[in-house]
Design a protein around this motif. Structure first.
Motif, PDB file in Angstrom:
ATOM      1  N   HIS A   1       0.568  -1.374  -0.120  1.00 33.52           N
ATOM      2  CA  HIS A   1      -0.307  -0.402  -0.416  1.00 33.52           C
ATOM      3  C   HIS A   1       0.745   1.426  -0.300  1.00 33.52           C
ATOM      4  O   HIS A   1       0.403   2.372  -0.667  1.00 33.52           O
ATOM      5  CB  HIS A   1      -0.770  -0.045   1.492  1.00 33.52           C
ATOM      6  N   ALA A   2       1.954   1.258   0.199  1.00 39.02           N
ATOM      7  CA  ALA A   2       2.666   2.600   0.239  1.00 39.02           C
ATOM      8  C   ALA A   2       2.910   3.147  -1.053  1.00 39.02           C
ATOM      9  O   ALA A   2       2.757   2.231  -1.603  1.00 39.02           O
ATOM     10  CB  ALA A   2       4.823   1.949   0.595  1.00 39.02           C
ATOM     11  N   THR A   3       2.677   4.387  -1.368  1.00 39.11           N
ATOM     12  CA  THR A   3       2.652   5.210  -2.088  1.00 39.11           C
ATOM     13  C   THR A   3       2.823   6.222  -2.224  1.00 39.11           C
ATOM     14  O   THR A   3       2.326   7.109  -1.150  1.00 39.11           O
ATOM     15  CB  THR A   3       0.841   5.203  -2.735  1.00 39.11           C
ATOM     16  N   PRO A   4       3.738   6.918  -3.332  1.00 37.40           N
ATOM     17  CA  PRO A   4       4.262   6.385  -4.736  1.00 37.40           C
ATOM     18  C   PRO A   4       5.392   5.450  -4.413  1.00 37.40           C
ATOM     19  O   PRO A   4       6.008   5.703  -4.403  1.00 37.40           O
ATOM     20  CB  PRO A   4       3.872   7.562  -5.698  1.00 37.40           C
ATOM     21  N   LYS A   5       5.197   4.273  -5.424  1.00 34.79           N
ATOM     22  CA  LYS A   5       6.639   3.104  -5.321  1.00 34.79           C
ATOM     23  C   LYS A   5       6.417   3.783  -6.730  1.00 34.79           C
ATOM     24  O   LYS A   5       6.308   2.831  -7.639  1.00 34.79           O
ATOM     25  CB  LYS A   5       6.774   2.037  -4.774  1.00 34.79           C
ATOM     26  N   PRO A   6       8.074   3.924  -6.581  1.00 32.60           N
ATOM     27  CA  PRO A   6       8.796   3.653  -8.031  1.00 32.60           C
ATOM     28  C   PRO A   6       8.719   2.240  -9.172  1.00 32.60           C
ATOM     29  O   PRO A   6       8.758   1.372  -8.982  1.00 32.60           O
ATOM     30  CB  PRO A   6      10.011   3.927  -8.068  1.00 32.60           C
ATOM     31  N   ALA A   7       7.241   2.350 -10.072  1.00 31.86           N
ATOM     32  CA  ALA A   7       7.623   1.268 -10.966  1.00 31.86           C
ATOM     33  C   ALA A   7       6.967   0.002 -10.471  1.00 31.86           C
ATOM     34  O   ALA A   7       6.809  -0.699 -10.785  1.00 31.86           O
ATOM     35  CB  ALA A   7       8.895   0.829 -11.795  1.00 31.86           C
ATOM     36  N   LEU A   8       6.670  -0.290  -9.054  1.00 36.44           N
ATOM     37  CA  LEU A   8       6.228  -0.934  -7.842  1.00 36.44           C
ATOM     38  C   LEU A   8       4.832  -0.797  -8.166  1.00 36.44           C
ATOM     39  O   LEU A   8       4.058  -0.028  -7.949  1.00 36.44           O
ATOM     40  CB  LEU A   8       6.545  -0.925  -6.878  1.00 36.44           C
ATOM     41  N   VAL A   9       4.239  -1.961  -7.588  1.00 36.98           N
ATOM     42  CA  VAL A   9       2.927  -1.855  -7.729  1.00 36.98           C
ATOM     43  C   VAL A   9       2.643  -0.977  -6.708  1.00 36.98           C
ATOM     44  O   VAL A   9       3.157  -1.364  -5.715  1.00 36.98           O
ATOM     45  CB  VAL A   9       2.017  -3.041  -6.804  1.00 36.98           C
ATOM     46  N   ASP A  10       1.404  -0.269  -6.443  1.00 38.94           N
ATOM     47  CA  ASP A  10       1.048   0.295  -5.364  1.00 38.94           C
ATOM     48  C   ASP A  10      -0.617   0.850  -5.394  1.00 38.94           C
ATOM     49  O   ASP A  10      -1.102   0.595  -6.125  1.00 38.94           O
ATOM     50  CB  ASP A  10       1.889   1.461  -5.196  1.00 38.94           C
ATOM     51  N   ARG A  11      -1.119   1.577  -4.646  1.00 33.14           N
ATOM     52  CA  ARG A  11      -2.131   1.981  -4.497  1.00 33.14           C
ATOM     53  C   ARG A  11      -2.794   3.269  -6.016  1.00 33.14           C
ATOM     54  O   ARG A  11      -3.842   2.864  -6.158  1.00 33.14           O
ATOM     55  CB  ARG A  11      -3.132   2.677  -3.751  1.00 33.14           C
ATOM     56  N   ARG A  12      -1.766   3.898  -6.792  1.00 34.71           N
ATOM     57  CA  ARG A  12      -2.525   3.509  -8.421  1.00 34.71           C
ATOM     58  C   ARG A  12      -2.119   3.039  -8.928  1.00 34.71           C
ATOM     59  O   ARG A  12      -2.889   3.776 -10.014  1.00 34.71           O
ATOM     60  CB  ARG A  12      -0.935   5.100  -8.500  1.00 34.71           C
TER      61      ARG A  12
ATOM     62  N   HIS B   1       4.286  -4.307 -13.793  1.00 30.84           N
ATOM     63  CA  HIS B   1       4.070  -5.346 -13.444  1.00 30.84           C
ATOM     64  C   HIS B   1       2.374  -5.685 -14.604  1.00 30.84           C
ATOM     65  O   HIS B   1       1.670  -5.074 -14.439  1.00 30.84           O
ATOM     66  CB  HIS B   1       3.515  -5.649 -12.014  1.00 30.84           C
ATOM     67  N   ARG B   2       3.072  -7.002 -15.140  1.00 25.61           N
ATOM     68  CA  ARG B   2       1.589  -7.603 -15.917  1.00 25.61           C
ATOM     69  C   ARG B   2       0.570  -7.841 -15.221  1.00 25.61           C
ATOM     70  O   ARG B   2      -0.663  -8.036 -15.110  1.00 25.61           O
ATOM     71  CB  ARG B   2       2.058  -7.345 -17.273  1.00 25.61           C
ATOM     72  N   ASP B   3       1.062  -8.957 -14.529  1.00 31.98           N
ATOM     73  CA  ASP B   3       0.783  -9.971 -13.687  1.00 31.98           C
ATOM     74  C   ASP B   3       0.206  -9.909 -12.121  1.00 31.98           C
ATOM     75  O   ASP B   3       0.110 -10.739 -11.393  1.00 31.98           O
ATOM     76  CB  ASP B   3       1.605 -11.602 -13.540  1.00 31.98           C
ATOM     77  N   LEU B   4       0.592  -8.173 -11.569  1.00 37.78           N
ATOM     78  CA  LEU B   4       0.451  -8.215  -9.858  1.00 37.78           C
ATOM     79  C   LEU B   4      -0.979  -6.806 -10.600  1.00 37.78           C
ATOM     80  O   LEU B   4      -0.508  -5.752 -11.010  1.00 37.78           O
ATOM     81  CB  LEU B   4       1.995  -7.981  -9.666  1.00 37.78           C
ATOM     82  N   ASN B   5      -1.458  -6.287  -9.344  1.00 37.74           N
ATOM     83  CA  ASN B   5      -2.293  -5.920  -8.650  1.00 37.74           C
ATOM     84  C   ASN B   5      -2.049  -5.537  -7.659  1.00 37.74           C
ATOM     85  O   ASN B   5      -1.547  -6.248  -6.699  1.00 37.74           O
ATOM     86  CB  ASN B   5      -3.040  -5.613  -9.227  1.00 37.74           C
ATOM     87  N   LEU B   6      -2.855  -4.705  -6.825  1.00 37.11           N
ATOM     88  CA  LEU B   6      -3.114  -3.808  -5.856  1.00 37.11           C
ATOM     89  C   LEU B   6      -3.706  -5.506  -4.962  1.00 37.11           C
ATOM     90  O   LEU B   6      -3.711  -6.350  -3.066  1.00 37.11           O
ATOM     91  CB  LEU B   6      -3.403  -2.958  -5.139  1.00 37.11           C
ATOM     92  N   ALA B   7      -4.771  -6.575  -5.406  1.00 39.99           N
ATOM     93  CA  ALA B   7      -5.564  -6.998  -4.391  1.00 39.99           C
ATOM     94  C   ALA B   7      -4.817  -8.095  -4.328  1.00 39.99           C
ATOM     95  O   ALA B   7      -4.858  -8.819  -3.271  1.00 39.99           O
ATOM     96  CB  ALA B   7      -7.024  -6.877  -5.274  1.00 39.99           C
ATOM     97  N   LEU B   8      -3.904  -8.645  -6.195  1.00 34.12           N
ATOM     98  CA  LEU B   8      -3.092  -9.929  -5.454  1.00 34.12           C
ATOM     99  C   LEU B   8      -2.339  -9.895  -4.498  1.00 34.12           C
ATOM    100  O   LEU B   8      -2.239 -10.730  -3.969  1.00 34.12           O
ATOM    101  CB  LEU B   8      -2.547 -10.292  -7.169  1.00 34.12           C
ATOM    102  N   MET B   9      -1.786  -8.495  -4.699  1.00 34.70           N
ATOM    103  CA  MET B   9      -0.640  -8.787  -3.702  1.00 34.70           C
ATOM    104  C   MET B   9      -1.174  -9.170  -1.875  1.00 34.70           C
ATOM    105  O   MET B   9      -0.507  -9.623  -1.524  1.00 34.70           O
ATOM    106  CB  MET B   9       0.007  -7.269  -3.605  1.00 34.70           C
ATOM    107  N   GLU B  10      -2.199  -8.245  -1.919  1.00 34.81           N
ATOM    108  CA  GLU B  10      -3.160  -8.898  -0.818  1.00 34.81           C
ATOM    109  C   GLU B  10      -3.649 -10.049  -0.795  1.00 34.81           C
ATOM    110  O   GLU B  10      -3.094 -10.415   0.416  1.00 34.81           O
ATOM    111  CB  GLU B  10      -4.249  -7.225  -0.465  1.00 34.81           C
TER     112      GLU B  10
END
Length: 305
Positions: free
Chosen positions: A37-48, A53-62
């Motif tokens: 959830h830490a936002t903004p992170k450079p080129a990483l999955v975050d709330r934005r 990443h094409r195969d990851l998103n925040l819901a999937l990380m959770e």
């Protein structure tokens, strides 16, 4: 009656230990979710969004993090009453591999937290052993990391021969990756991320900005195998130089730092690269920070794991 009384006593003694394992499992999971959830992170999955990443998103990380909570608790239980040894290393390795399978099942095959299972799993084991064998001459954070490192230095003879992205990067570029990070006592979490996090808090920035500055500090020092895997040395150089530029301009909370951050992220996205290793170590930093609050020591009543 005596037999029953004895059984009752054993159950009563076991309950605090099991509570410790559950609490450590929850704290480890919380650290992974907080990192995501830490936002903004450079080129990483975050709330934005998904970053590079094409195969990851925040819901999937959770979902991945929550699927790992039983694994972290199991790692704590396995370390109960133990000392660092090859036998413990092998048992933790088996539990970790089962946890990896649970993660992949929860994410439909996406590798959300493979490195974090290793890094934070060892810290969970280290925290469990520390709670039973605390040494007054060491800080809580140092003790946990040292014990985790001692475990990591034993070979896991039960591990399958792996041809992973990380192993190929280590061989090609001569970097240590997550394995060496653990064996050397988690230096990028203990000596880079944690001091940066606490220094940012002392400057009065928001907690979110403090966490991003800790991530950037880690990025300036870490030979991140995720970056090297995705785009080689140019990505690693862009990450290190770009992160340092943000910090040199006052960090992620200043206007100048935000402009430098935008340039850093643009460079990494153009290379289709993200600092996943640094993200794992930010999660480790947050986990250690929860276990060892600033100013705490082994005699501090805040140590309640």
């Amino acid at each position: 009656m005596s037999t029953r009384a004895g059984c009752t006593l054993k159950r009563e003694e076991a309950k605090p230990i099991d509570d410790r394992a559950k609490r450590l499992g929850r704290l480890a999971t919380d650290a992974l979710i907080e990192e995501a959830h830490a936002t903004p992170k450079p080129a990483l999955v975050d709330r934005r969004g998904n970053g590079a990443h094409r195969d990851l998103n925040l819901a999937l990380m959770e979902r991945s993090a929550r699927a790992l909570e039983p694994t972290f608790a199991a790692l704590s239980r396995a370390a109960r009453g133990m000392r660092p040894s090859a036998a413990l290393r092998a048992e933790l390795g088996a539990i970790g591999r089962a946890g990896e399978a649970a993660m992949l099942n929860a994410t439909q095959g996406s590798n959300a937290h493979r490195g974090a299972i290793w890094i934070i799993g060892l810290l969970v084991a280290g925290a469990t052993i520390h709670a039973e064998t605390a040494q007054p001459q060491r800080s809580i954070a140092e003790s946990i990391c040292t014990i985790g490192a001692q475990i990591a230095c034993f070979p896991d003879h039960g591990a399958p021969v792996a041809d992973s992205n990380g192993s190929r990067v280590r061989a090609r570029y001569g970097v240590g990756g997550a394995r060496r990070e653990a064996q050397e006592g988690f230096p990028h979490a203990l000596h880079v991320g944690l001091p940066a996090l606490r220094a940012a808090r002392r400057r009065g920035v928001t907690e979110s900005a403090a966490r991003i500055d800790a991530l950037l500090a880690i990025m300036t020092k870490l030979d991140d195998t995720c970056l090297l895997h995705r785009a080689g040395p140019p990505a690693l150089a862009a990450a290190k130089h770009g992160a340092q530029a943000v910090l040199s301009l006052g960090g992620s909370s200043t206007p100048q730092g935000q402009a430098a951050f935008a340039r850093l992220e643009s460079d990494l996205l153009a290379l289709n690269a993200s600092p996943g290793g640094a993200a794992d170590l930010l999660a480790a930093t947050l986990f250690i920070d929860r276990l060892a609050p600033a100013g705490a020591d082994n005699g501090n009543p805040r140590w309640s794991i």
